[in-house]
Design an enzyme around this catalytic site. Structure first.
Site, short mmCIF file in Angstrom:
data_model
loop_
_atom_site.label_atom_id
_atom_site.label_comp_id
_atom_site.label_asym_id
_atom_site.label_seq_id
_atom_site.Cartn_x
_atom_site.Cartn_y
_atom_site.Cartn_z
N ASP A 24 0.86 -1.18 0.00
CA ASP A 24 0.00 0.00 0.00
C ASP A 24 0.90 1.24 0.00
O ASP A 24 1.96 1.24 0.64
CB ASP A 24 -0.92 0.03 1.22
CG ASP A 24 -1.89 1.21 1.17
OD1 ASP A 24 -2.92 1.08 0.49
OD2 ASP A 24 -1.61 2.25 1.80
N HIS A 165 -5.46 4.92 6.32
CA HIS A 165 -4.67 5.71 5.35
C HIS A 165 -3.21 5.85 5.77
O HIS A 165 -2.55 6.82 5.37
CB HIS A 165 -5.31 7.08 5.11
CG HIS A 165 -6.63 7.02 4.43
ND1 HIS A 165 -6.79 6.59 3.13
CD2 HIS A 165 -7.88 7.32 4.87
CE1 HIS A 165 -8.06 6.64 2.80
NE2 HIS A 165 -8.74 7.07 3.84
#
Length: 590
Positions: A24, A165
């Site tokens: 990610d 996030h």
């Protein structure tokens, strides 16, 4: 599920023996062309066990915007001493060597990694890539979770890490989602990477026995309509080659579960050949709006679009309405949902203390003010605390935010957003960010729609790859006619013919067009594309200096990255504005 396989030597290996590296990224924006990586997080797994982790902050070559700091918590100060991408990328590539890359919305992460490799002179390895979003769309039904976002899937599969996030946290959550998806696909008899790759290549019996329906379709651009035994439309689509496209519904390339179900019900296909791709797209929208086929998910209810209205009265207020009227009010929109319309209204109320009561006011209409006056969010014209002249200044600011130069209002919103971020009130900042995006989108959309909606006629042309011209005639924002000219022929007689035979369209009440707004958006994108020439125009085509378009162009890439407040009709920002003088305009076509 679709997999992007570049090179991989042993695709027959059992899934329990495959080494997956779940990755990610956090970035400064949505496009690798002008944004950079700020964090890389990765988890290496094999046989359901974690065998390694990788995490590093990255100092990008561009500053981290305040919006990104609000979203991720990563600030410029945090990455000041972090390694550059030319140091971080080789370390990650070494960590991921010989594995299958996994990511949620893998196209985004892989595009940034490939761009980083190209910019630093590294050869991109031949990774096989697995996208958990695409796999989830095949295996997770809508009755289980409202969408396929990482946060929703993490809750569904009971992930031990909550995505927030931050790169490593999101990678850990994606690992749990991956394992949950592999368990599901294993129950369907898929046990090797090769089987996983070919999982969606299974063609149902219904699909196979209906192949003959596509045999008589024309090899031409246009619209196709699948119908049931009673002749009721089931699904409407467009294609540059109707025969080739309809054939795919009966092959392995069609992987959508609902389409396989639709094919099982369908008894016929009706083709509608169109002169241009734009005409086909418009016809598709009109047919979907008219028949509302059960297997079309978008564009079924354009009549439900909403507008934000600044009323025309002594003390104007913002309201949400379904119809644009010629009442002297200002309008922004349209919106596909009340949620986004309310978000835009609240954004204006954040920085302009307009009244929020709904009754008609004259000076001193009430004996006491509401709580908004007590907290400084309204000037209380209802009790005579503001004159019509004083209030008119505030209403003027709101009108400019909706239909004119909204730079002052947007600057005030940005200032409030920065203040919330500085106070580490990230949840409030995120809410304000979403409201700001909703307002900017609506204002930009209304400012783009209004000139075309008011123009009695616009005729434009674009060269075709095969030679000749595509010609469209637009009246009050509605596609009234289109044609193509033969290669080498003088296009002007064809243009005169399409103008003479085009649909007669009555003028609407701007900024609402004479068509459904989604149709006018399609026409605008066609007109704004490079290579399009205006041939004639009646009316004016202008946009306000300092309008919402510039702010939207800045915010839109990040909004698409965040995946929140998605555009109602898949709208994209204008490629470029067309600047033309007002009045009739005629340009010869060479």
């Amino acid at each position: 599920m679709q997999m992007v396989q570049e090179t991989f030597d042993d695709l027959g290996v059992h899934l329990s023996d495959v080494t997956f590296v779940v990755v990610d990224l956090e970035t400064t924006g949505g496009s690798p062309a002008d944004c950079g990586i700020t964090e890389i997080g990765a988890v290496k797994v094999r046989g359901g066990e974690v065998i390694g982790e990788f995490q590093t902050l990255v100092r990008p070559s561009v500053p981290i915007p305040a919006f990104i700091t609000v979203l991720t918590g990563i600030s410029n100060a945090m990455v000041a001493e972090a390694p550059r991408i030319d140091s971080a990328l080789p370390a990650f590539l070494e960590f991921a060597r010989g594995s299958v890359l996994v990511a949620h919305n893998a196209g985004f992460d892989v595009s940034f990694l490939k761009a980083a490799a190209a910019s630093t002179g590294h050869v991109w390895p031949g990774f096989a890539v697995l996208d958990t979003v695409r796999l989830a769309r095949q295996l997770v039904h809508r009755d289980e979770t409202p969408n396929h976002k990482l946060s929703s899937l993490a809750r569904l599969f009971g992930a031990t890490t909550t995505p927030d996030h931050r790169a490593l946290h999101d990678a850990r959550a994606t690992v749990d989602v991956l394992h949950g998806l592999i368990e599901r696909v294993g129950n369907l008899g898929v046990h090797t990477l090769e089987e996983l790759q070919s999982y969606t290549s299974r063609v149902s019996t219904a699909q196979r026995r209906k192949r003959f329906l596509a045999d008589e379709m024309p090899s031409a651009p246009g619209v196709y309509v699948f119908k049931d035994g009673r002749g009721e439309p089931l699904y409407v689509g467009t294609a540059v080659d109707i025969r080739r496209r309809t054939r795919t519904y009966f092959t392995a390339s069609e992987t959508r579960r609902r389409m396989a179900e639709m094919v099982g019900i369908a008894e016929s296909i009706t083709p509608i050949v169109c002169a241009t791709r734009l005409e086909a797209q418009v016809r598709e929208l009109r047919l979907i709006a008219e028949y509302k086929p059960r297997y079309n998910r978008r564009s079924r209810h354009p009549e439900k679009a909403l507008w934000v209205k600044l009323t025309a009265e002594p003390f104007p207020r913002l309201s949400i309405v379904r119809q644009v009227r010629g009442d002297g009010a200002h309008y922004a929109g349209p919106f596909a949902s009340r949620k986004t319309a309310e978000a835009a209204v609240t954004a204006v109320h954040e920085v302009i203390p307009l009244r929020q009561c709904t009754q008609t006011l004259t000076e001193r209409s009430r004996k006491s003010a509401c709580v908004l006056f007590e907290i400084g969010r309204c000037g209380a014209p209802c009790i005579g605390e503001q004159t019509t002249e004083e209030y008119a200044a505030l209403a003027g600011q709101a009108a400019m935010a909706l239909v004119g130069d909204g730079r002052d209002v947007l600057a005030a919103l940005r200032g409030r957003l920065d203040s919330l971020a500085a106070q580490e009130r990230f949840e409030d900042a995120t809410t304000l960010r979403d409201r700001m995006i909703a307002l900017v989108r609506a204002s930009a959309r209304a400012q783009r729609l209004a000139p075309l909606s008011s123009a009695p006629e616009v005729v434009a042309a674009r060269r075709r790859d095969a030679g000749g011209w595509e010609v469209v005639c637009v009246r009050f924002g509605r596609l009234a006619g289109s044609t193509v000219t033969p290669r080498g022929a003088d296009p002007m007689p064809f243009i005169d013919a399409v103008r003479a035979t085009a649909e007669v369209v009555s003028g609407p009440t701007a900024p609402a067009p004479a068509a459904h707004p989604e149709e006018t958006e399609l026409v605008l994108r066609w007109l704004e594309a490079p290579g399009t020439r205006l041939v004639t125009m009646e009316g004016e085509w202008t946009c306000p200096v300092g309008g919402a378009g510039a702010a939207r162009a800045e915010l839109e890439p990040m909004a698409r990255q965040w995946g929140e407040f998605a555009e109602p009709w898949g709208e994209t920002p204008a490629v470029r504005p067309l600047e033309r003088p007002p009045g009739a305009l005629r340009v010869g076509l060479a």
